[in-house]
Every structure is written in structure tokens, then in C-alpha cells.
Write an enzyme that holds these catalytic residues in place. Structure first.
Site, PDB file in Angstrom:
ATOM      1  N   SER A 119       0.831  -1.205   0.000  1.00  0.00           N
ATOM      2  CA  SER A 119       0.000   0.000   0.000  1.00  0.00           C
ATOM      3  C   SER A 119       0.859   1.246   0.000  1.00  0.00           C
ATOM      4  CB  SER A 119      -0.854   0.051   1.260  1.00  0.00           C
ATOM      5  OG  SER A 119      -1.641  -1.078   1.360  1.00  0.00           O
ATOM      6  N   HIS A 140      -1.998  -3.368  -6.932  1.00  0.00           N
ATOM      7  CA  HIS A 140      -2.594  -3.014  -5.643  1.00  0.00           C
ATOM      8  C   HIS A 140      -4.097  -3.292  -5.655  1.00  0.00           C
ATOM      9  CE1 HIS A 140      -3.343   0.366  -2.470  1.00  0.00           C
ATOM     10  NE2 HIS A 140      -3.139  -0.785  -1.883  1.00  0.00           N
ATOM     11  N   GLU A 152      -4.981  -0.844  -8.718  1.00  0.00           N
ATOM     12  CA  GLU A 152      -4.012   0.187  -9.125  1.00  0.00           C
ATOM     13  C   GLU A 152      -2.795  -0.550  -9.668  1.00  0.00           C
ATOM     14  OE1 GLU A 152      -3.785   4.287  -6.653  1.00  0.00           O
ATOM     15  OE2 GLU A 152      -3.610   2.542  -5.386  1.00  0.00           O
ATOM     16  N   ASN A 190      -4.322   6.006  -1.499  1.00  0.00           N
ATOM     17  CA  ASN A 190      -4.049   6.439  -0.131  1.00  0.00           C
ATOM     18  C   ASN A 190      -3.627   7.899  -0.051  1.00  0.00           C
ATOM     19  OD1 ASN A 190      -4.745   4.188   1.408  1.00  0.00           O
ATOM     20  ND2 ASN A 190      -2.901   3.130   0.751  1.00  0.00           N
TER      21      ASN A 190
END
Ligand code: NAD
Length: 282
Positions: A119, A140, A152, A190
Site C-alpha cells: 500500500s 494493488h 491500481e 491512499n
């Protein structure tokens, strides 16, 4: 090279979901962890989740059994010598992943792609530990993996176009939607989500509103399925803090300063849903 078999390293929350979706799409999976009990727990979870999909009519009983039968578990990393693709989904610690990437580079055939589900750790940095940086990439997934559509696909500085295209196509074969992203701290997901959650925490800390009120604003006003503080409790407040620290140090901008209330709650062991207490009590 056609990918038929896949190695998944780490059989936790994400690894079991990743093994599930590859097996469901017809790939043979070698699922690897450090202890048999983690592998057994992963198999139990995958079994239950496949069962649920069959009971809802999303897959047939035959497809469920075939998918489950395609997953082989091992604590011996050397078993990855024969697979056609590897995705690493081990614990989010640089020391663990750096050792793993060195080992995977030694064990796996030189032509295969090594992907990571990290992450927040730099893809470029992990790639640089191998002799095949052009074949290292971020893939991801989102939790719960069998349900969430997004992947991702993150290019490290040295990632080859060919590698990117292979992983993008692989995501489509898993019935996911790949989105192309470059390697910067927090990628897109994120980098944008965590500051929102962090700001919601500042609003609570400064007495702007209660957690319930902040969450209500986002559910009713912005049609979010879950308010930011409920979501932070779900992700884990320790995980949120780690990611804010990665953004703060990696991007060097004080706007990513973790909320002091978040730090205090993590110090108290109030980690959200998993510890029974966060912004809410469980
Ligand atoms: P987890 O703690 O549930 O599982 C990690 C697993 O890795 C454990 O079973 C652990 O025993 C195993 N492991 C540790 N060292 C290992 C090694 N050397 N070899 C093999 N296995 C090893 O963690 P998780 O939530 O599944 O996260 C895994 C990765 O996915 C992390 O990089 C995390 O950042 C990323 N991620 C997590 C989420 C999420 O919502 N949980 C979402 C996207 C990405």
C-alpha cells in the site's frame, strides 16, 4: 509468455483474497506463508467465501470446487521456482519485503514478473533490490479482494512497458478494472483518501463535530457508503497512522501531518474495529 500458474506470497487478509480471484479465473495458485496455521486460516476463509459466491449464484458449485482445487499451499518459498507470475502480499514492513524480493529474484525464473500488493512501500526501491527491475511492478488490490473492482497498477521508475501491459491484461482477466498509476508515496488511493480521514479526525479533535456527525455529513451529503471515521476504524487506526507517516516523510509536505488525536488513540491501543475501540466502540 502465457501465465498459467501464479505464486501468492503472504496468506493474510489480502493474500487469501488474491489467491481466491486468481483461482476463480482458472489460474493454478501456489499460496505461500511462513507457518502452516496461516495457510490453514487462509484456506478456511477462501472456502467460506467461495461457498458464499456459489450460494448467491455468482459461480456454480462445480466452479467453486474447481477454484478451491487449484490452490496449493506451502511454507517452502522454493516451490515458487516453477510459477509464471508472483504477487507478494506479505506484512507491510520494508525489512520483510526487501528480503522477500531478494529471495524471489533468486528463486523465480528470470523472465517472470514479480508484483507487489504493497500500500505504501516504493516499487522503485523494491525493484532495485532485484536483477530484474524492469519486471517489478505494483498490483494493488482492494479489500475485500473478491468484491472490489479496482486494481491500481503502479509503474516503478524502471518498470518496462511490456511488464505494465502484462499486468494490466492480467487484471482484466481477473474481471478487475486496472488503473495506471506512477510510483509516488501512497499512489493515488491512499494519497487522496488518508488526508480526508486525517482531516475528519482534526474536525473531531477541534470539536467541530462528533464522529457520528462527521460520518453523517459524508453519508448523506456526499453519498459515501461509510463515513470517514467508520472507515478509519475499519482500516485500522495504526494502519492509517503508518500511511500518514509515509506520506509526510515521502512527500515532505507538512500538510500530511498526522492528526495528534490519531497518534494518541494508537498510543492507547485504540486501533478501531480490530481492538474493539476506535472512534466507535465495537
Ligand atoms: P496481513 O497481516 O493480514 O497478512 C500478511 C501475511 O503475510 C501474514 O499471514 C504473514 O504471516 C505473512 N508473511 C509475513 N512475512 C512473510 C514472508 N516472509 N513470507 C510469506 N509470508 C509472510 O496483511 P494484509 O492486510 O493482507 O496486507 C498484506 C499486504 O497488502 C501489505 O503490503 C498491505 O500494505 C497490502 N494491502 C492491504 C490492504 C488491506 O486493506 N488490508 C489493502 C491493500 C493492500
Amino acid at each position: 509468455m502465457e501465465i498459467k500458474s501464479v505464486g501468492v506470497v503472504g496468506a493474510g487478509t489480502m493474500g487469501n483474497g488474491i489467491a481466491h480471484v486468481f483461482a476463480r479465473s482458472g489460474y493454478n495458485v501456489v499460496l505461500c506463508d511462513v507457518e502452516d496455521r496461516f495457510l490453514q486460516r487462509a484456506l478456511d476463509t477462501i472456502g467460506k467465501n467461495l461457498e458464499r459466491e456459489a450460494s448467491k449464484g455468482k459461480i456454480t458449485v462445480e466452479q467453486k470446487d474447481a477454484a478451491f482445487g487449484r490452490i496449493h499451499t506451502t511454507i517452502d518459498r522454493e516451490a515458487l521456482a516453477t510459477v509464471d507470475f508472483v504477487i507478494e502480499a506479505a506484512t507491510e514492513k520494508f525489512e520483510i519485503k526487501s528480503q522477500l524480493f531478494r529471495d524471489l529474484d533468486r528463486i523465480c525464473r528470470p523472465e517472470i514478473i514479480l508484483a507487489t500488493n504493497t500500500s505504501s512501500i516504493s516499487i522503485t526501491k523494491l525493484a532495485a533490490l532485484t536483477k530484474r527491475p524492469e519486471k517489478v511492478i505494483g498490483m494493488h488490490f482492494f479489500n475485500p479482494v473478491p468484491v472490489m473492482k479496482l486494481v491500481e497498477v503502479i509503474r516503478g521508475l524502471a518498470t518496462a512497458q511490456e511488464t505494465f501491459e502484462a499486468v494490466r491484461d492480467l487484471a482484466v482477466k481477473l474481471e478487475k478494472t486496472p488503473v495506471e498509476v506512477n510510483d509516488f508515496p501512497g499512489f493515488v488511493s491512499n494519497r487522496v483518501l488518508m488526508p480526508l480521514l486525517n482531516e475528519a479526525m482534526f474536525a473531531v479533535m477541534e470539536g467541530v463535530a462528533t464522529p457520528e456527525a462527521v460520518d453523517e455529513v459524508f453519508k448523506l451529503g456526499m453519498a459515501h457508503p461509510m463515513g470517514p471515521l467508520t472507515l478509519a476504524d475499519f482500516i485500522g487506526l495504526d494502519v492509517c497512522l503508518d500511511i500518514m507517516r509515509v506520506l509526510e516523510s515521502g512527500l515532505g509536505d507538512p500538510k500530511y501531518r498526522p492528526c495528534p488525536l490519531l497518534i494518541k488513540m494508537v498510543d492507547a491501543g485504540w486501533l478501531g474495529r480490530k481492538s474493539g475501540r476506535g472512534f466507535y466502540k465495537y
